[in-house]
Design a protein around this motif. Structure first.
Motif, PDB file in Angstrom:
ATOM      1  N   ALA A  92      50.347  25.731  26.955  1.00 39.03           N
ATOM      2  CA  ALA A  92      50.652  25.741  28.546  1.00 39.03           C
ATOM      3  C   ALA A  92      51.559  26.942  28.852  1.00 39.03           C
ATOM      4  CB  ALA A  92      51.424  24.451  28.904  1.00 39.03           C
ATOM      5  N   ASP A  93      51.075  28.004  29.208  1.00 40.35           N
ATOM      6  CA  ASP A  93      52.002  29.398  29.595  1.00 40.35           C
ATOM      7  C   ASP A  93      52.649  29.261  30.724  1.00 40.35           C
ATOM      8  OD1 ASP A  93      52.900  31.795  28.791  1.00 40.35           O
ATOM      9  OD2 ASP A  93      50.773  32.832  29.428  1.00 40.35           O
ATOM     10  N   THR A  94      53.665  28.647  30.893  1.00 39.01           N
ATOM     11  CA  THR A  94      54.202  28.280  32.193  1.00 39.01           C
ATOM     12  C   THR A  94      54.323  29.491  33.096  1.00 39.01           C
ATOM     13  OG1 THR A  94      55.520  26.713  31.065  1.00 39.01           O
ATOM     14  CG2 THR A  94      56.206  27.045  33.253  1.00 39.01           C
ATOM     15  N   TYR A  95      55.143  30.438  32.935  1.00 41.48           N
ATOM     16  CA  TYR A  95      55.138  31.571  33.900  1.00 41.48           C
ATOM     17  C   TYR A  95      53.949  32.409  33.738  1.00 41.48           C
ATOM     18  CZ  TYR A  95      59.780  30.613  35.304  1.00 41.48           C
ATOM     19  OH  TYR A  95      60.945  30.172  36.026  1.00 41.48           O
ATOM     20  N   GLY A  96      52.971  32.371  32.918  1.00 42.65           N
ATOM     21  CA  GLY A  96      51.831  32.929  32.942  1.00 42.65           C
ATOM     22  C   GLY A  96      50.719  32.228  33.793  1.00 42.65           C
ATOM     23  N   GLN A  97      50.837  31.126  34.459  1.00 43.59           N
ATOM     24  CA  GLN A  97      50.271  30.408  35.255  1.00 43.59           C
ATOM     25  C   GLN A  97      48.893  29.980  34.541  1.00 43.59           C
ATOM     26  OE1 GLN A  97      51.747  29.093  37.385  1.00 43.59           O
ATOM     27  NE2 GLN A  97      53.152  30.253  38.849  1.00 43.59           N
ATOM     28  N   ARG A  98      48.862  29.717  33.417  1.00 50.77           N
ATOM     29  CA  ARG A  98      47.581  29.438  32.590  1.00 50.77           C
ATOM     30  C   ARG A  98      47.676  28.555  31.476  1.00 50.77           C
ATOM     31  NH1 ARG A  98      46.579  34.670  28.728  1.00 50.77           N
ATOM     32  NH2 ARG A  98      48.403  34.639  27.595  1.00 50.77           N
ATOM     33  N   ILE A  99      46.457  28.171  30.967  1.00 48.39           N
ATOM     34  CA  ILE A  99      46.465  27.449  29.725  1.00 48.39           C
ATOM     35  C   ILE A  99      45.647  28.335  28.980  1.00 48.39           C
ATOM     36  CG2 ILE A  99      45.405  25.391  28.385  1.00 48.39           C
ATOM     37  CD1 ILE A  99      47.829  24.956  30.408  1.00 48.39           C
ATOM     38  N   VAL A 100      46.158  28.959  28.043  1.00 48.01           N
ATOM     39  CA  VAL A 100      45.555  29.714  26.925  1.00 48.01           C
ATOM     40  C   VAL A 100      45.122  28.998  25.485  1.00 48.01           C
ATOM     41  CG1 VAL A 100      47.531  30.839  26.288  1.00 48.01           C
ATOM     42  CG2 VAL A 100      45.479  32.113  25.897  1.00 48.01           C
ATOM     43  N   GLN A 101      44.021  29.374  25.014  1.00 52.62           N
ATOM     44  CA  GLN A 101      43.611  28.970  23.655  1.00 52.62           C
ATOM     45  C   GLN A 101      43.624  29.984  22.794  1.00 52.62           C
ATOM     46  OE1 GLN A 101      39.908  27.285  23.258  1.00 52.62           O
ATOM     47  NE2 GLN A 101      39.866  26.804  21.066  1.00 52.62           N
ATOM     48  N   LEU A 102      44.496  29.851  21.651  1.00 53.22           N
ATOM     49  CA  LEU A 102      44.856  30.871  20.966  1.00 53.22           C
ATOM     50  C   LEU A 102      44.312  30.649  19.362  1.00 53.22           C
ATOM     51  CD1 LEU A 102      48.597  31.707  21.613  1.00 53.22           C
ATOM     52  CD2 LEU A 102      46.441  32.869  22.464  1.00 53.22           C
ATOM     53  N   SER A 103      44.048  31.514  18.530  1.00 53.91           N
ATOM     54  CA  SER A 103      43.726  31.319  17.040  1.00 53.91           C
ATOM     55  C   SER A 103      45.332  31.781  16.678  1.00 53.91           C
ATOM     56  CB  SER A 103      42.877  32.314  16.416  1.00 53.91           C
ATOM     57  OG  SER A 103      43.530  33.798  16.660  1.00 53.91           O
ATOM     58  N   LEU A 104      45.344  31.055  15.327  1.00 52.58           N
ATOM     59  CA  LEU A 104      46.606  30.996  14.640  1.00 52.58           C
ATOM     60  C   LEU A 104      47.195  32.540  14.169  1.00 52.58           C
ATOM     61  CD1 LEU A 104      46.803  28.299  12.210  1.00 52.58           C
ATOM     62  CD2 LEU A 104      47.855  28.454  14.445  1.00 52.58           C
ATOM     63  N   ASP A 105      46.269  33.717  14.614  1.00 50.33           N
ATOM     64  CA  ASP A 105      46.589  34.931  14.315  1.00 50.33           C
ATOM     65  C   ASP A 105      46.790  35.674  15.655  1.00 50.33           C
ATOM     66  OD1 ASP A 105      44.008  35.230  15.215  1.00 50.33           O
ATOM     67  OD2 ASP A 105      43.204  36.328  13.402  1.00 50.33           O
ATOM     68  N   GLY A 106      46.906  34.704  17.149  1.00 53.10           N
ATOM     69  CA  GLY A 106      47.181  35.084  18.120  1.00 53.10           C
ATOM     70  C   GLY A 106      46.011  35.700  19.130  1.00 53.10           C
ATOM     71  N   ARG A 107      45.012  35.687  18.603  1.00 48.71           N
ATOM     72  CA  ARG A 107      43.713  35.952  19.460  1.00 48.71           C
ATOM     73  C   ARG A 107      43.317  35.048  20.418  1.00 48.71           C
ATOM     74  NH1 ARG A 107      39.187  35.334  16.999  1.00 48.71           N
ATOM     75  NH2 ARG A 107      40.101  34.277  15.166  1.00 48.71           N
ATOM     76  N   VAL A 108      43.196  35.478  21.507  1.00 52.86           N
ATOM     77  CA  VAL A 108      42.861  34.634  22.606  1.00 52.86           C
ATOM     78  C   VAL A 108      41.252  34.271  22.498  1.00 52.86           C
ATOM     79  CG1 VAL A 108      42.783  34.645  25.341  1.00 52.86           C
ATOM     80  CG2 VAL A 108      44.735  35.787  24.413  1.00 52.86           C
ATOM     81  N   LEU A 109      41.245  33.006  22.658  1.00 54.26           N
ATOM     82  CA  LEU A 109      39.840  32.472  22.444  1.00 54.26           C
ATOM     83  C   LEU A 109      39.037  31.886  23.838  1.00 54.26           C
ATOM     84  CD1 LEU A 109      40.341  30.332  19.084  1.00 54.26           C
ATOM     85  CD2 LEU A 109      39.647  32.546  19.370  1.00 54.26           C
ATOM     86  N   ALA A 110      40.083  31.621  24.771  1.00 59.36           N
ATOM     87  CA  ALA A 110      39.844  31.044  26.091  1.00 59.36           C
ATOM     88  C   ALA A 110      41.143  31.147  26.932  1.00 59.36           C
ATOM     89  CB  ALA A 110      38.985  29.874  26.077  1.00 59.36           C
ATOM     90  N   SER A 111      40.770  31.371  28.260  1.00 62.81           N
ATOM     91  CA  SER A 111      42.042  31.318  29.275  1.00 62.81           C
ATOM     92  C   SER A 111      41.542  30.548  30.388  1.00 62.81           C
ATOM     93  CB  SER A 111      42.610  32.529  29.317  1.00 62.81           C
ATOM     94  OG  SER A 111      43.704  32.580  30.211  1.00 62.81           O
ATOM     95  N   TRP A 112      42.281  29.672  31.013  1.00 64.42           N
ATOM     96  CA  TRP A 112      42.176  29.076  32.161  1.00 64.42           C
ATOM     97  C   TRP A 112      43.357  29.677  33.147  1.00 64.42           C
ATOM     98  CZ3 TRP A 112      41.522  27.130  27.374  1.00 64.42           C
ATOM     99  CH2 TRP A 112      40.250  26.564  27.201  1.00 64.42           C
ATOM    100  N   SER A 113      43.278  30.080  34.049  1.00 60.39           N
ATOM    101  CA  SER A 113      44.407  30.713  34.717  1.00 60.39           C
ATOM    102  C   SER A 113      44.152  30.823  36.069  1.00 60.39           C
ATOM    103  CB  SER A 113      44.578  32.308  34.255  1.00 60.39           C
ATOM    104  OG  SER A 113      43.531  33.274  34.207  1.00 60.39           O
ATOM    105  N   GLY A 114      45.400  31.217  36.907  1.00 57.55           N
ATOM    106  CA  GLY A 114      45.438  31.725  38.205  1.00 57.55           C
ATOM    107  C   GLY A 114      46.266  30.794  38.888  1.00 57.55           C
ATOM    108  N   ALA A 115      47.260  31.281  39.739  1.00 58.75           N
ATOM    109  CA  ALA A 115      48.160  30.416  40.515  1.00 58.75           C
ATOM    110  C   ALA A 115      47.756  29.983  41.723  1.00 58.75           C
ATOM    111  CB  ALA A 115      49.490  31.129  41.040  1.00 58.75           C
ATOM    112  N   GLY A 116      47.770  28.490  41.982  1.00 58.06           N
ATOM    113  CA  GLY A 116      47.090  27.764  43.164  1.00 58.06           C
ATOM    114  C   GLY A 116      46.939  26.494  43.116  1.00 58.06           C
ATOM    115  N   ILE A 117      46.396  25.914  44.082  1.00 54.92           N
ATOM    116  CA  ILE A 117      46.362  24.409  44.088  1.00 54.92           C
ATOM    117  C   ILE A 117      44.871  24.121  43.929  1.00 54.92           C
ATOM    118  CG2 ILE A 117      48.221  24.171  45.703  1.00 54.92           C
ATOM    119  CD1 ILE A 117      46.510  23.619  47.858  1.00 54.92           C
TER     120      ILE A 117
END
Length: 246
Positions: free
Chosen positions: A84-109
């Motif tokens: 839960a990337d709070t100020y990034g306004q997203r949920i991000v899925q990471l591998s243990l080496d930090g690669r972004v595998l998926a992201s659900w993002s965007g500020a809004g309702i």
């Protein structure tokens, strides 16, 4: 123990066992345990720290594109992290080496949009729930990451009072051993319990004895006991289901 920048370990009777992390943590937030590892998002340092159960430091996980005050983490069955990337306004899925595998993002309702998400919890089937903090709601996603449903106050508004299924800032979410969902409803000083599909079951909690609010975080153990972090009183509480006579 966020403001003391450490993790404390107790047995279920509340006896202190050990503390660790003060040499590396800035502000630890909603952590997760998977296997023999503890995963701790650091709100100040924009990293997820990984420790052994005994408290030895293993590594830090940073996102390739940068985290922004992560507030919660959950570990999926494949070992990847949902943050839960709070100020990034997203949920991000990471591998243990930090690669972004998926992201659900965007500020809004809207669906898949967030307003300072604070926590995430994984279902047994690989789906997950998001504590959508200032949207005062929970969002549910299936194992593929597709949006299923959301519940909370109308139009993502703060609803103060004892209204079933409505929230005034969601600070934490947990999945119990039977698949039920437990949500920390911060400004209403309670934990709310729902079915896996978001149907209200019950609510419980207590008002603070001092200034502040009580429902900062929630966890559920394998016996079904619910553990609440009471911010106003600086304590951890155990709540157990009450047997009904009817």
């Amino acid at each position: 123990d966020a403001r003391n920048a450490r993790i404390q370990v107790f047995d279920k009777q509340g006896q202190f066992r050990r503390a660790f992390g003060a040499d590396v943590l800035g502000r630890p937030m909603n952590l997760d345990i998977a296997g023999d590892r503890i995963y701790v998002p650091d709100y100040f340092q924009d990293v997820v720290h990984v420790f052994t159960l005994e408290g030895s430091y293993i590594r830090g996980v940073k996102s390739d594109d940068g985290l922004s005050s992560p507030g919660g983490v959950a570990v999926r069955s494949d070992g990847s992290l949902l943050v839960a990337d709070t100020y990034g306004q997203r949920i991000v899925q990471l591998s243990l080496d930090g690669r972004v595998l998926a992201s659900w993002s965007g500020a809004g309702i809207g669906a898949r949009e967030f307003n300072y998400p604070t926590d995430v919890a994984v279902r047994p089937d690989g789906g997950f729930y998001v504590a959508d903090g200032y949207n005062d709601r929970v969002q549910q996603f299936d194992p593929a990451g597709d949006f299923l449903r959301k519940w909370g106050g109308p139009f993502a508004m703060n609803i103060f009072g004892p209204f079933k299924g409505w929230f005034a800032t969601v600070t934490s979410v947990a999945v119990g051993p039977g698949g039920n969902v437990y949500v920390a409803d911060f400004y209403n000083d309670r934990i709310q319990k729902f079915t896996a599909e978001g149907q209200f079951l019950t609510a419980f909690g207590s008002p603070p004895d001092h200034s502040g609010h009580t429902a900062m975080a929630v966890a559920v153990d394998r016996s079904g006991a619910v553990w609440r972090v009471n911010l106003a009183e600086n304590r951890v509480e155990e709540w157990r289901p009450v047997a009904r006579l009817d």
